[in-house]
Design an enzyme around this catalytic site. Structure first.
Site, mmCIF file in Angstrom:
data_model
loop_
_atom_site.group_PDB
_atom_site.id
_atom_site.type_symbol
_atom_site.label_atom_id
_atom_site.label_comp_id
_atom_site.label_asym_id
_atom_site.label_seq_id
_atom_site.Cartn_x
_atom_site.Cartn_y
_atom_site.Cartn_z
ATOM 1 N N TYR A 1 3.689 18.476 10.894
ATOM 2 C CA TYR A 1 4.650 17.378 11.134
ATOM 3 C C TYR A 1 6.092 17.858 11.147
ATOM 4 O O TYR A 1 6.999 17.032 11.003
ATOM 5 C CB TYR A 1 4.542 16.326 10.027
ATOM 6 C CG TYR A 1 3.147 15.907 9.645
ATOM 7 C CD1 TYR A 1 2.365 15.160 10.522
ATOM 8 C CD2 TYR A 1 2.626 16.239 8.400
ATOM 9 C CE1 TYR A 1 1.089 14.758 10.149
ATOM 10 C CE2 TYR A 1 1.352 15.837 8.030
ATOM 11 C CZ TYR A 1 0.595 15.106 8.915
ATOM 12 O OH TYR A 1 -0.662 14.711 8.547
ATOM 13 N N CYS B 1 -3.592 33.905 9.376
ATOM 14 C CA CYS B 1 -3.329 34.598 10.638
ATOM 15 C C CYS B 1 -3.043 33.625 11.766
ATOM 16 O O CYS B 1 -3.856 33.461 12.685
ATOM 17 C CB CYS B 1 -4.496 35.521 10.958
ATOM 18 S SG CYS B 1 -4.536 36.870 9.796
ATOM 19 N N ARG C 1 1.736 20.385 5.979
ATOM 20 C CA ARG C 1 2.772 19.468 6.459
ATOM 21 C C ARG C 1 3.878 20.149 7.288
ATOM 22 O O ARG C 1 4.264 19.623 8.325
ATOM 23 C CB ARG C 1 3.403 18.683 5.301
ATOM 24 C CG ARG C 1 2.393 17.846 4.479
ATOM 25 C CD ARG C 1 3.066 16.794 3.604
ATOM 26 N NE ARG C 1 3.651 15.749 4.417
ATOM 27 C CZ ARG C 1 4.924 15.625 4.674
ATOM 28 N NH1 ARG C 1 5.789 16.479 4.133
ATOM 29 N NH2 ARG C 1 5.369 14.676 5.444
ATOM 30 N N GLU D 1 0.834 -1.213 0.000
ATOM 31 C CA GLU D 1 0.000 0.000 0.000
ATOM 32 C C GLU D 1 0.868 1.262 0.000
ATOM 33 O O GLU D 1 0.772 2.084 0.909
ATOM 34 C CB GLU D 1 -0.896 0.005 1.252
ATOM 35 C CG GLU D 1 -1.804 -1.200 1.399
ATOM 36 C CD GLU D 1 -2.512 -1.257 2.748
ATOM 37 O OE1 GLU D 1 -2.260 -0.392 3.622
ATOM 38 O OE2 GLU D 1 -3.326 -2.174 2.936
HETATM 39 N N1 LLP Z 1 -1.737 2.045 4.380
HETATM 40 C C1 LLP Z 1 -2.300 2.537 5.494
HETATM 41 C C2 LLP Z 1 -3.221 1.701 6.256
HETATM 42 C C3 LLP Z 1 -2.003 3.843 5.925
HETATM 43 O O1 LLP Z 1 -2.554 4.322 7.031
HETATM 44 C C4 LLP Z 1 -1.109 4.646 5.156
HETATM 45 C C5 LLP Z 1 -0.791 6.016 5.555
HETATM 46 C C6 LLP Z 1 -0.562 4.088 3.984
HETATM 47 C C7 LLP Z 1 -0.890 2.779 3.624
HETATM 48 C C8 LLP Z 1 0.376 4.839 3.081
HETATM 49 O O2 LLP Z 1 1.563 5.141 3.716
HETATM 50 P P1 LLP Z 1 2.773 5.831 2.906
HETATM 51 O O3 LLP Z 1 3.293 4.825 1.920
HETATM 52 O O4 LLP Z 1 2.214 7.015 2.228
HETATM 53 O O5 LLP Z 1 3.767 6.175 3.945
HETATM 54 N N2 LLP Z 1 -0.375 13.007 6.353
HETATM 55 C C9 LLP Z 1 0.906 12.448 6.762
HETATM 56 C C10 LLP Z 1 1.028 10.978 6.424
HETATM 57 C C11 LLP Z 1 -0.076 10.123 7.009
HETATM 58 C C12 LLP Z 1 0.014 8.669 6.607
HETATM 59 C C13 LLP Z 1 -1.218 7.959 6.977
HETATM 60 N N3 LLP Z 1 -1.270 6.589 6.586
HETATM 61 C C14 LLP Z 1 2.022 13.259 6.104
HETATM 62 O O6 LLP Z 1 1.757 14.252 5.439
HETATM 63 O O7 LLP Z 1 3.198 12.950 6.296
#
Ligand code: LLP
Length: 420
Positions: free
Chosen positions: A318, A345, A314, A275
């Site tokens: 984060y 603001c 972001r 994923e």
């Molecule tokens: N699968 C599941 C169940 C997840 O919760 C996530 C991400 C992914 C796959 C994908 O993960 P990736 O390959 O993108 O790392 N908004 C945050 C990131 C939140 C990730 C949430 N879950 C940011 O901007 O860094």
């Protein structure tokens, strides 16, 4: 690797000038490179070419319909986390049997919809969820394909707001309870076990926590099979990091990730599901903004831009780092130490703090790099600001793939009751 490069001193997305897009669309805008998306999906597919593997792109990273359509055409599947994302997936042309559905709070209606369209599997995150899926499947006279999300209790590092695989996080079922939970599934006649699943966090730049978690899951596969459960696939989740800084912070290549997985899980005889979200989308997109003012403060200089935290949250949410490049390539060697801030603001409204950048003038365009993942999808209209548009470039063509939602349209969503 991406396709945003300078040509004759001007930043281009593939063969399209960003200044040209800015001229037509206005700023700020997200800009995606189709070739970069394709490259990343193919790279991941290639790393597992000799395996039975399905890449289910985590659309939460970037769920624009044009992006999804492009990815569906490459034969990938998709990971969704809501009924809304399931709808997007179907509309974009993903076959239902390539949809995996994660998330801790699946509603009755969402589960029904998943069963109706026939998704590949529900990644279940709790016992009550399994019981609910079973009841709904029973009412429909079908069997629901399920896989249990294991919480392996490993520390994947990274920012605390995006780590998911520790016991204290809300996700998954503690690995020590997994045998019991599969036993429960055995008593629920309308569930069909198809696999096991995990996802330990995001922006992980070290293979060690993955290996630790995957070894744990490998052991579980063996014991679950011994107990009579038909585990056909392991879904390894997403989480592989991307290089946000140009010069360092290089995460493992998908080939190294694949070698690690084949080492710990290669002999299990399971189909692999992945994923990835960020790894596919982050470097395939940028956010282009304009300097509105250059302000010399007391001991600190500010580039005040038209990109707000409502457009890209972001950095403030984060502490994320994004490279910032001038659209017109800097010719001098002179730099300035600045905070790049926005119009919202709030003190937290910044894109970069204490950053050494080329000297920018009022009115100049700049590009915030690696903004294709978790950028536009997390944008909002705080301070009654227009919703930022998205543009897709493919070779020498571009199209606005989500229009700017203008202030008048936003205000028109509100209703003033006539009794006021
Ligand atoms: N699968 C599941 C169940 C997840 O919760 C996530 C991400 C992914 C796959 C994908 O993960 P990736 O390959 O993108 O790392 N908004 C945050 C990131 C939140 C990730 C949430 N879950 C940011 O901007 O860094």
């Amino acid at each position: 690797m991406h396709y945003f490069e300078y040509k004759d001193g001007e930043l281009f997305a593939e063969d399209v000038s960003l200044a040209e897009i800015a001229e037509q669309v206005g700023t700020p805008f997200y800009c995606y490179s189709a070739a970069t998306f394709r490259r990343h999906i193919k790279m991941f597919q290639q790393s597992f070419a000799d395996r039975d593997a399905l890449i289910c792109y985590a659309m939460k990273a970037n769920s624009n319909q044009a992006v999804l359509t492009l990815i569906a055409k490459l034969g990938a599947g998709v990971d969704v986390v809501s009924g809304g994302e399931m709808k997007r997936a179907i509309l974009a042309g993903f076959p239902a049997d390539k949809i995996v559905y994660s998330g801790v709070a699946k509603t009755h209606a969402e589960i029904e919809y998943g069963l109706e369209i026939g998704i590949h599997c529900f990644n279940a995150e709790s016992e009550p969820e399994l019981i609910r899926i079973n009841e709904i499947a029973k009412a429909k006279g079908v069997k629901a394909p399920v896989s249990v999300r294991v919480n392996p209790d490993v520390d994947a590092g990274g920012h605390e707001k995006i780590m998911t695989g520790k016991a204290e996080n809300k996700f998954g079922i503690p690995w020590k309870k997994i045998d019991k939970v599969y036993e429960l599934i055995g008593t629920l006649a309308h569930l069909e076990v198809v696999g096991i699943d995990l996802h330990i966090g995001s922006q992980i730049t070290d293979l060690e926590p993955f290996a630790e978690a995957f070894e744990r899951v490998g052991t579980l596969v063996t014991s679950l099979r011994a107990a009579g459960h038909n585990i056909q696939h392991v879904d390894f989740g997403g989480g592989l990091g991307v290089p946000y800084k140009n010069d360092n912070d290089i995460p493992p290549h998908p080939d190294e990730y694949a070698a690690m997985i084949n080492k710990v899980a290669g002999s299990l005889g399971v189909k692999y599901i992945f994923e990835p979200g960020r790894m596919i989308a982050a470097n395939a997109g940028i956010l282009v903004g304009k300097v509105e003012y250059v302000k010399h403060g007391d001991g600190r200089d500010f580039l005040i831009s038209d990109v707000g935290m409502n457009d890209l949250i972001r950095p403030t949410l984060y502490d994320a780092y994004h490279d910032i490049l001038p659209v017109k390539q800097a010719t001098g060697v002179e730099t300035q130490l600045v905070d790049v801030v926005g119009p919202v603001c709030e003190t937290g409204d910044y894109t970069a703090k204490g950053r050494e950048l080329p000297v920018f003038e009022q009115g100049e365009l700049f590009a915030i790099m690696s903004a294709g993942a978790y950028g536009a999808v997390q944008a909002g209209t705080y301070n009654t600001r227009a919703l930022v548009p998205e543009v897709l470039v493919d070779d020498d063509r571009f199209a606005v793939v989500r229009k700017r939602v203008e202030v008048d349209e936003i205000i028109a969503l509100d209703d003033v009751p006539d009794w006021l």
